[in-house]
Design a protein around this motif. Structure first.
Motif, PDB file in Angstrom:
ATOM      1  N   ARG A   8       0.837  -1.211   0.000  1.00 25.95           N
ATOM      2  CA  ARG A   8       0.000   0.000   0.000  1.00 25.95           C
ATOM      3  C   ARG A   8       0.867   1.254   0.000  1.00 25.95           C
ATOM      4  O   ARG A   8       0.591   2.211  -0.700  1.00 25.95           O
ATOM      5  CB  ARG A   8      -0.926  -0.019   1.223  1.00 25.95           C
ATOM      6  N   ILE A   9       1.932   1.244   0.793  1.00 23.69           N
ATOM      7  CA  ILE A   9       2.852   2.385   0.859  1.00 23.69           C
ATOM      8  C   ILE A   9       3.560   2.579  -0.469  1.00 23.69           C
ATOM      9  O   ILE A   9       3.607   3.691  -1.009  1.00 23.69           O
ATOM     10  CB  ILE A   9       3.864   2.196   1.999  1.00 23.69           C
ATOM     11  N   LEU A  10       4.111   1.503  -1.004  1.00 20.67           N
ATOM     12  CA  LEU A  10       4.826   1.607  -2.283  1.00 20.67           C
ATOM     13  C   LEU A  10       3.899   2.049  -3.409  1.00 20.67           C
ATOM     14  O   LEU A  10       4.294   2.841  -4.268  1.00 20.67           O
ATOM     15  CB  LEU A  10       5.498   0.277  -2.622  1.00 20.67           C
ATOM     16  N   GLY A  11       2.671   1.548  -3.407  1.00 23.81           N
ATOM     17  CA  GLY A  11       1.713   1.964  -4.423  1.00 23.81           C
ATOM     18  C   GLY A  11       1.371   3.435  -4.328  1.00 23.81           C
ATOM     19  O   GLY A  11       1.218   4.121  -5.344  1.00 23.81           O
ATOM     20  N   ARG A  23       8.435  16.142   0.536  1.00 25.27           N
ATOM     21  CA  ARG A  23       7.242  16.673  -0.139  1.00 25.27           C
ATOM     22  C   ARG A  23       6.465  15.550  -0.822  1.00 25.27           C
ATOM     23  O   ARG A  23       5.243  15.493  -0.746  1.00 25.27           O
ATOM     24  CB  ARG A  23       7.652  17.737  -1.151  1.00 25.27           C
ATOM     25  N   LEU A  24       7.170  14.653  -1.473  1.00 27.07           N
ATOM     26  CA  LEU A  24       6.524  13.519  -2.140  1.00 27.07           C
ATOM     27  C   LEU A  24       5.816  12.624  -1.120  1.00 27.07           C
ATOM     28  O   LEU A  24       4.679  12.209  -1.332  1.00 27.07           O
ATOM     29  CB  LEU A  24       7.577  12.722  -2.911  1.00 27.07           C
ATOM     30  N   LEU A  25       6.472  12.354  -0.005  1.00 32.05           N
ATOM     31  CA  LEU A  25       5.879  11.501   1.025  1.00 32.05           C
ATOM     32  C   LEU A  25       4.666  12.163   1.671  1.00 32.05           C
ATOM     33  O   LEU A  25       3.656  11.503   1.920  1.00 32.05           O
ATOM     34  CB  LEU A  25       6.926  11.148   2.079  1.00 32.05           C
ATOM     35  N   HIS A  26       4.750  13.464   1.929  1.00 30.55           N
ATOM     36  CA  HIS A  26       3.599  14.193   2.484  1.00 30.55           C
ATOM     37  C   HIS A  26       2.413  14.141   1.516  1.00 30.55           C
ATOM     38  O   HIS A  26       1.272  13.944   1.930  1.00 30.55           O
ATOM     39  CB  HIS A  26       3.952  15.653   2.766  1.00 30.55           C
ATOM     40  N   ALA A  27       2.686  14.327   0.234  1.00 28.01           N
ATOM     41  CA  ALA A  27       1.610  14.309  -0.769  1.00 28.01           C
ATOM     42  C   ALA A  27       0.948  12.941  -0.841  1.00 28.01           C
ATOM     43  O   ALA A  27      -0.282  12.835  -0.913  1.00 28.01           O
ATOM     44  CB  ALA A  27       2.165  14.711  -2.136  1.00 28.01           C
ATOM     45  N   ALA A  28       1.742  11.889  -0.805  1.00 25.53           N
ATOM     46  CA  ALA A  28       1.187  10.539  -0.851  1.00 25.53           C
ATOM     47  C   ALA A  28       0.349  10.262   0.397  1.00 25.53           C
ATOM     48  O   ALA A  28      -0.741   9.694   0.311  1.00 25.53           O
ATOM     49  CB  ALA A  28       2.308   9.508  -0.986  1.00 25.53           C
ATOM     50  N   ALA A  29       0.837  10.685   1.552  1.00 24.94           N
ATOM     51  CA  ALA A  29       0.092  10.488   2.801  1.00 24.94           C
ATOM     52  C   ALA A  29      -1.217  11.259   2.782  1.00 24.94           C
ATOM     53  O   ALA A  29      -2.261  10.738   3.193  1.00 24.94           O
ATOM     54  CB  ALA A  29       0.943  10.923   3.989  1.00 24.94           C
ATOM     55  N   ASP A  30      -1.184  12.483   2.301  1.00 31.46           N
ATOM     56  CA  ASP A  30      -2.398  13.302   2.236  1.00 31.46           C
ATOM     57  C   ASP A  30      -3.439  12.659   1.320  1.00 31.46           C
ATOM     58  O   ASP A  30      -4.626  12.600   1.653  1.00 31.46           O
ATOM     59  CB  ASP A  30      -2.050  14.707   1.747  1.00 31.46           C
ATOM     60  N   ARG A  31      -2.993  12.142   0.183  1.00 35.12           N
ATOM     61  CA  ARG A  31      -3.917  11.488  -0.744  1.00 35.12           C
ATOM     62  C   ARG A  31      -4.549  10.253  -0.103  1.00 35.12           C
ATOM     63  O   ARG A  31      -5.761  10.031  -0.210  1.00 35.12           O
ATOM     64  CB  ARG A  31      -3.199  11.106  -2.034  1.00 35.12           C
ATOM     65  N   ASP A  44      -9.968  -2.454   4.687  1.00 35.08           N
ATOM     66  CA  ASP A  44      -9.055  -1.869   3.705  1.00 35.08           C
ATOM     67  C   ASP A  44      -8.753  -0.412   4.037  1.00 35.08           C
ATOM     68  O   ASP A  44      -7.639   0.071   3.811  1.00 35.08           O
ATOM     69  CB  ASP A  44      -9.628  -1.973   2.295  1.00 35.08           C
ATOM     70  N   HIS A  45      -9.742   0.296   4.559  1.00 32.77           N
ATOM     71  CA  HIS A  45      -9.514   1.694   4.914  1.00 32.77           C
ATOM     72  C   HIS A  45      -8.616   1.813   6.139  1.00 32.77           C
ATOM     73  O   HIS A  45      -7.854   2.775   6.259  1.00 32.77           O
ATOM     74  CB  HIS A  45     -10.841   2.430   5.108  1.00 32.77           C
ATOM     75  N   ALA A  46      -8.674   0.840   7.026  1.00 30.82           N
ATOM     76  CA  ALA A  46      -7.751   0.831   8.161  1.00 30.82           C
ATOM     77  C   ALA A  46      -6.314   0.692   7.663  1.00 30.82           C
ATOM     78  O   ALA A  46      -5.406   1.380   8.143  1.00 30.82           O
ATOM     79  CB  ALA A  46      -8.095  -0.295   9.122  1.00 30.82           C
ATOM     80  N   LEU A  47      -6.105  -0.150   6.678  1.00 29.11           N
ATOM     81  CA  LEU A  47      -4.780  -0.318   6.087  1.00 29.11           C
ATOM     82  C   LEU A  47      -4.335   0.984   5.415  1.00 29.11           C
ATOM     83  O   LEU A  47      -3.179   1.386   5.520  1.00 29.11           O
ATOM     84  CB  LEU A  47      -4.792  -1.464   5.072  1.00 29.11           C
ATOM     85  N   THR A  48      -5.262   1.658   4.772  1.00 32.94           N
ATOM     86  CA  THR A  48      -4.952   2.933   4.131  1.00 32.94           C
ATOM     87  C   THR A  48      -4.541   3.968   5.171  1.00 32.94           C
ATOM     88  O   THR A  48      -3.589   4.728   4.961  1.00 32.94           O
ATOM     89  CB  THR A  48      -6.162   3.421   3.306  1.00 32.94           C
ATOM     90  N   LEU A  49      -5.232   4.013   6.305  1.00 27.74           N
ATOM     91  CA  LEU A  49      -4.860   4.944   7.378  1.00 27.74           C
ATOM     92  C   LEU A  49      -3.485   4.608   7.946  1.00 27.74           C
ATOM     93  O   LEU A  49      -2.682   5.510   8.229  1.00 27.74           O
ATOM     94  CB  LEU A  49      -5.907   4.922   8.488  1.00 27.74           C
ATOM     95  N   LEU A  50      -3.192   3.336   8.106  1.00 26.78           N
ATOM     96  CA  LEU A  50      -1.868   2.934   8.590  1.00 26.78           C
ATOM     97  C   LEU A  50      -0.773   3.353   7.600  1.00 26.78           C
ATOM     98  O   LEU A  50       0.296   3.820   8.006  1.00 26.78           O
ATOM     99  CB  LEU A  50      -1.810   1.426   8.813  1.00 26.78           C
ATOM    100  N   ALA A  51      -1.050   3.182   6.331  1.00 28.72           N
ATOM    101  CA  ALA A  51      -0.075   3.579   5.315  1.00 28.72           C
ATOM    102  C   ALA A  51       0.126   5.093   5.318  1.00 28.72           C
ATOM    103  O   ALA A  51       1.258   5.581   5.209  1.00 28.72           O
ATOM    104  CB  ALA A  51      -0.532   3.110   3.934  1.00 28.72           C
ATOM    105  N   ALA A  52      -0.953   5.860   5.463  1.00 27.95           N
ATOM    106  CA  ALA A  52      -0.842   7.323   5.529  1.00 27.95           C
ATOM    107  C   ALA A  52      -0.004   7.735   6.733  1.00 27.95           C
ATOM    108  O   ALA A  52       0.863   8.614   6.641  1.00 27.95           O
ATOM    109  CB  ALA A  52      -2.229   7.957   5.589  1.00 27.95           C
TER     110      ALA A  52
END
Length: 69
Positions: A8-11, A23-31, A44-52
């Motif tokens: 999820r993080i790499l994607g 900046r790239l990492l902040h943008a990915a986390a914000d998205r 799946d959304h819990a995994l997304t929050l963990l990745a953010a």
């Protein structure tokens, strides 16, 4: 790190463009955070929050690095 979280993080990072690691990492986390808040709250959304969260942590670490761009 669980494989699903790593993917999820790499994607998320692969889908971002920009200059500077932090900046790239902040943008990915914000998205990812916006994605998680917009959809139905599932596992799946819990995994997304963990990745953010992980991406924000990595972004802060990148900004704190002495040679951060």
């Amino acid at each position: 790190m669980p494989e699903a979280l790593r993917r999820r993080i790499l994607g998320a990072v692969a889908g971002e463009e920009g200059t500077g690691t932090a900046r790239l990492l902040h943008a990915a986390a914000d998205r990812l955070l916006r994605e998680a808040l917009a959809g139905p709250h599932t596992r799946d959304h819990a995994l997304t929050l963990l990745a953010a969260d992980a991406l924000e942590t990595y972004a802060c670490e990148a900004e704190a690095a002495p040679d951060a761009p």
